[in-house]
Design a protein around this motif. Structure first.
Motif, PDB file in Angstrom:
ATOM      1  N   ARG A   1       0.837  -1.205   0.000  1.00 20.23           N
ATOM      2  CA  ARG A   1       0.000   0.000   0.000  1.00 20.23           C
ATOM      3  C   ARG A   1       0.871   1.255   0.000  1.00 20.23           C
ATOM      4  NH1 ARG A   1      -4.655   0.736   4.465  1.00 20.23           N
ATOM      5  NH2 ARG A   1      -5.477  -0.999   3.232  1.00 20.23           N
ATOM      6  N   TRP A   2       1.925   1.251   0.827  1.00 20.05           N
ATOM      7  CA  TRP A   2       2.806   2.429   0.873  1.00 20.05           C
ATOM      8  C   TRP A   2       3.454   2.662  -0.491  1.00 20.05           C
ATOM      9  CZ3 TRP A   2       7.850   3.598  -0.149  1.00 20.05           C
ATOM     10  CH2 TRP A   2       8.297   4.857   0.272  1.00 20.05           C
ATOM     11  N   MET A   3       3.922   1.592  -1.122  1.00 17.28           N
ATOM     12  CA  MET A   3       4.589   1.753  -2.417  1.00 17.28           C
ATOM     13  C   MET A   3       3.619   2.232  -3.485  1.00 17.28           C
ATOM     14  SD  MET A   3       7.488  -1.278  -2.625  1.00 17.28           S
ATOM     15  CE  MET A   3       6.486  -2.642  -2.018  1.00 17.28           C
ATOM     16  N   ARG A   4       2.389   1.734  -3.474  1.00 18.19           N
ATOM     17  CA  ARG A   4       1.419   2.202  -4.473  1.00 18.19           C
ATOM     18  C   ARG A   4       1.093   3.673  -4.259  1.00 18.19           C
ATOM     19  NH1 ARG A   4       0.394  -1.727  -7.715  1.00 18.19           N
ATOM     20  NH2 ARG A   4       0.245  -3.896  -6.997  1.00 18.19           N
ATOM     21  N   ASP A   5       1.139   4.117  -3.035  1.00 19.13           N
ATOM     22  CA  ASP A   5       0.868   5.529  -2.731  1.00 19.13           C
ATOM     23  C   ASP A   5       2.068   6.426  -3.009  1.00 19.13           C
ATOM     24  OD1 ASP A   5      -1.696   4.946  -1.935  1.00 19.13           O
ATOM     25  OD2 ASP A   5      -1.220   4.898   0.210  1.00 19.13           O
ATOM     26  N   ASN A   6       3.238   5.820  -3.225  1.00 14.31           N
ATOM     27  CA  ASN A   6       4.461   6.613  -3.368  1.00 14.31           C
ATOM     28  C   ASN A   6       5.267   6.226  -4.605  1.00 14.31           C
ATOM     29  OD1 ASN A   6       4.884   8.311  -0.653  1.00 14.31           O
ATOM     30  ND2 ASN A   6       3.973   6.329  -0.114  1.00 14.31           N
TER      31      ASN A   6
ATOM     32  N   PHE B   1      11.876   4.834  -2.194  1.00 12.22           N
ATOM     33  CA  PHE B   1      10.910   3.870  -2.744  1.00 12.22           C
ATOM     34  C   PHE B   1      11.617   2.588  -3.151  1.00 12.22           C
ATOM     35  CE2 PHE B   1       9.169   1.828  -6.492  1.00 12.22           C
ATOM     36  CZ  PHE B   1       7.853   1.569  -6.122  1.00 12.22           C
ATOM     37  N   TYR B   2      12.736   2.712  -3.870  1.00 13.51           N
ATOM     38  CA  TYR B   2      13.419   1.520  -4.362  1.00 13.51           C
ATOM     39  C   TYR B   2      14.151   0.782  -3.248  1.00 13.51           C
ATOM     40  CZ  TYR B   2      12.105   2.414  -9.164  1.00 13.51           C
ATOM     41  OH  TYR B   2      11.384   2.572 -10.322  1.00 13.51           O
ATOM     42  N   GLN B   3      14.501   1.466  -2.165  1.00 13.88           N
ATOM     43  CA  GLN B   3      15.014   0.749  -1.002  1.00 13.88           C
ATOM     44  C   GLN B   3      13.920  -0.136  -0.404  1.00 13.88           C
ATOM     45  OE1 GLN B   3      17.061   4.575   0.705  1.00 13.88           O
ATOM     46  NE2 GLN B   3      17.864   2.841   1.865  1.00 13.88           N
ATOM     47  N   VAL B   4      12.712   0.427  -0.263  1.00 12.42           N
ATOM     48  CA  VAL B   4      11.594  -0.359   0.256  1.00 12.42           C
ATOM     49  C   VAL B   4      11.289  -1.528  -0.673  1.00 12.42           C
ATOM     50  CG1 VAL B   4       9.129  -0.323   0.845  1.00 12.42           C
ATOM     51  CG2 VAL B   4      10.595   1.590   1.522  1.00 12.42           C
TER      52      VAL B   4
ATOM     53  N   ASP C   1      12.497  -7.487   9.315  1.00 11.81           N
ATOM     54  CA  ASP C   1      12.841  -6.459  10.299  1.00 11.81           C
ATOM     55  C   ASP C   1      13.306  -5.185   9.608  1.00 11.81           C
ATOM     56  OD1 ASP C   1      13.375  -5.724  13.171  1.00 11.81           O
ATOM     57  OD2 ASP C   1      15.400  -5.531  12.387  1.00 11.81           O
ATOM     58  N   GLN C   2      14.109  -5.331   8.553  1.00 11.09           N
ATOM     59  CA  GLN C   2      14.587  -4.177   7.793  1.00 11.09           C
ATOM     60  C   GLN C   2      13.428  -3.447   7.122  1.00 11.09           C
ATOM     61  OE1 GLN C   2      17.910  -5.282   5.321  1.00 11.09           O
ATOM     62  NE2 GLN C   2      18.034  -3.296   4.312  1.00 11.09           N
ATOM     63  N   LEU C   3      12.453  -4.208   6.601  1.00 11.35           N
ATOM     64  CA  LEU C   3      11.286  -3.602   5.972  1.00 11.35           C
ATOM     65  C   LEU C   3      10.448  -2.821   6.986  1.00 11.35           C
ATOM     66  CD1 LEU C   3       9.625  -3.325   3.357  1.00 11.35           C
ATOM     67  CD2 LEU C   3       8.474  -5.468   3.951  1.00 11.35           C
ATOM     68  N   ILE C   4      10.269  -3.381   8.170  1.00  9.86           N
ATOM     69  CA  ILE C   4       9.541  -2.680   9.219  1.00  9.86           C
ATOM     70  C   ILE C   4      10.215  -1.354   9.552  1.00  9.86           C
ATOM     71  CG2 ILE C   4       8.912  -2.772  11.673  1.00  9.86           C
ATOM     72  CD1 ILE C   4       8.519  -5.828  11.297  1.00  9.86           C
ATOM     73  N   CYS C   5      11.538  -1.387   9.695  1.00 10.66           N
ATOM     74  CA  CYS C   5      12.278  -0.153  10.021  1.00 10.66           C
ATOM     75  C   CYS C   5      12.121   0.903   8.934  1.00 10.66           C
ATOM     76  CB  CYS C   5      13.760  -0.485  10.238  1.00 10.66           C
ATOM     77  SG  CYS C   5      14.098  -1.448  11.726  1.00 10.66           S
ATOM     78  N   LEU C   6      12.181   0.476   7.669  1.00 13.14           N
ATOM     79  CA  LEU C   6      12.024   1.428   6.569  1.00 13.14           C
ATOM     80  C   LEU C   6      10.637   2.052   6.570  1.00 13.14           C
ATOM     81  CD1 LEU C   6      13.829  -0.449   3.651  1.00 13.14           C
ATOM     82  CD2 LEU C   6      14.495   1.775   4.579  1.00 13.14           C
TER      83      LEU C   6
END
Length: 383
Positions: free
Chosen positions: A234-239, A330-333, A374-379
């Motif tokens: 959802r975050w990526m589609r919004d960004n 965005f591309y990091q996520v 865990d890395q995704l949560i932090c991002l």
């Protein structure tokens, strides 16, 4: 469960057509039985028959054996002779039934042929794109010597968590960035759309194609759901970021996927081109950033080579391309999302189906996937 790829085909989800076909073919292979890899002794007659079909009637091979490394492809090495004359040392890379990452031999073959005169890439000699001769899709390349990390380095398999030791960082960082600059400077329409489609329908299509690819892979392969993956989507589609310039994206350019000579600190070969596509240069930067090595004092180095800020500033200085912070984020996520898909979904399902020669490694990658969660949560918290 209904295939999300089939759903994508009927509902008009925007994915690069060749990637969509590749995902659908992979989904169709899911009902196959246990994959039984052939021994070198069983493979050698198939290889000789394939070489004969390429016009090498007097070909013979010596030292045909498996190579270590690689989570996705079966790899063999051999010495090729024409009669009594030594020709060259070669590498055979062949698809198992399924693997950690679904890829397309035609794309790998095409991009390596396109860049071989500009980048240190193993020469592609022959391709059995549909496995008609060798049983599975395969490429044969020339062998290039080198190491993936200094001999005194620690680090996990597949380049995860590798920290390049300090004496090597300056030389390898310069080489690493030099070849990234050259790669991103090659015309993205090098094959006139025969294999590589350009995401040029609108400014967001490059990002959208990639997001839809990996969301489809997650929905097809995930054994159990993870709420964070829905939040990330959802975050990526919004960004979704705009793409101002299309380039050749390697999509797996990192420490572990290049070979270098320890004495000269020169890169001898850039490997693993099977994920290459046309897209946004921020994508390669984001992928480099998500593969982290940490020094003893806790400094995080992108791909075990340099801090992210240094990576971006040096890339801009060398290429003239501005690194947009929002596009990079965005591309990091997306990169970390891809790592979760590869580890917790595709690797886990492939190992469970016994569809690869690397079931033990794929099972290990499944456990390693939680570090990427865990890395995704932090991002996302930071976002």
């Amino acid at each position: 469960m209904k295939s999300s790829v089939v759903t994508a085909l009927t509902s008009g989800v925007d994915i690069e057509p060749s990637i969509q076909a590749m995902l659908q073919a992979n989904f169709s292979a899911r009902n196959e039985g246990v994959y039984e890899p052939l021994s070198p002794q069983q493979m050698e007659p198939k290889l000789l028959a394939f070489l004969a079909a390429q016009g090498l009637a007097e070909a013979r091979v010596e030292g045909f054996k498996r190579m270590g490394g690689g989570a996705s492809k079966e790899q063999f090495v051999f010495d090729l002779y024409a009669g009594d004359k030594f020709v060259r040392k070669c590498v055979l890379r062949m698809d198992p039934l399924e693997s950690a990452v679904v890829t397309d031999r035609a794309k790998e073959f095409g991009v390596m042929r396109a860049v071989v005169d500009k980048l240190p890439v193993p020469p592609v000699l022959w391709a059995d794109l549909h496995g008609e001769h060798l049983g599975r899709p395969a490429l044969i390349t020339g062998f290039i010597g080198g190491v993936t990390k200094p001999s005194n380095n620690a680090g996990n398999v597949s380049g995860l968590g590798t920290l390049i030791s300090e004496p090597f960082r300056a030389g390898l960082s310069q080489e690493f960035l030099k070849y990234l600059q050259i790669m991103h400077g090659i015309s993205p329409d090098f094959d006139d759309g025969k294999v590589f489609q350009l995401p040029n329908q609108d400014e967001y299509q490059a990002a959208r194609w990639q997001l839809n690819w990996w969301v489809s892979a997650w929905r097809d392969d995930a054994i159990e759901g993870l709420p964070i993956m829905g939040l990330a989507e959802r975050w990526m589609r919004d960004n979704l970021p705009k793409t101002s310039e299309l380039v050749i994206v390697h999509a797996d350019y990192r420490t572990g996927n290049y070979l270098f000579d320890e004495q000269s600190q020169k890169i001898t070969a850039i490997l693993d081109w099977e994920l290459a596509h046309i897209g946004d240069y921020h994508e390669d930067l984001g992928w480099i950033a998500c593969h982290q090595g940490k020094t003893n004092d806790g400094e995080v180095l992108a791909s075990g080579l340099m801090p992210l800020e240094e990576l971006c500033s040096r890339y801009t200085a060398m290429t003239g391309r501005v690194v947009d912070k929002q596009a990079l984020y965005f591309y990091q996520v997306l990169s970390v999302y891809k790592c979760v898909v590869i580890c917790l979904a595709t690797s886990a399902r492939t190992a469970g189906n016994k569809h690869s020669h690397q079931d033990i490694l794929l099972s290990w990658l499944t456990a390693a996937g939680y570090a990427f969660v865990d890395q995704l949560i932090c991002l996302l918290e930071e976002a």
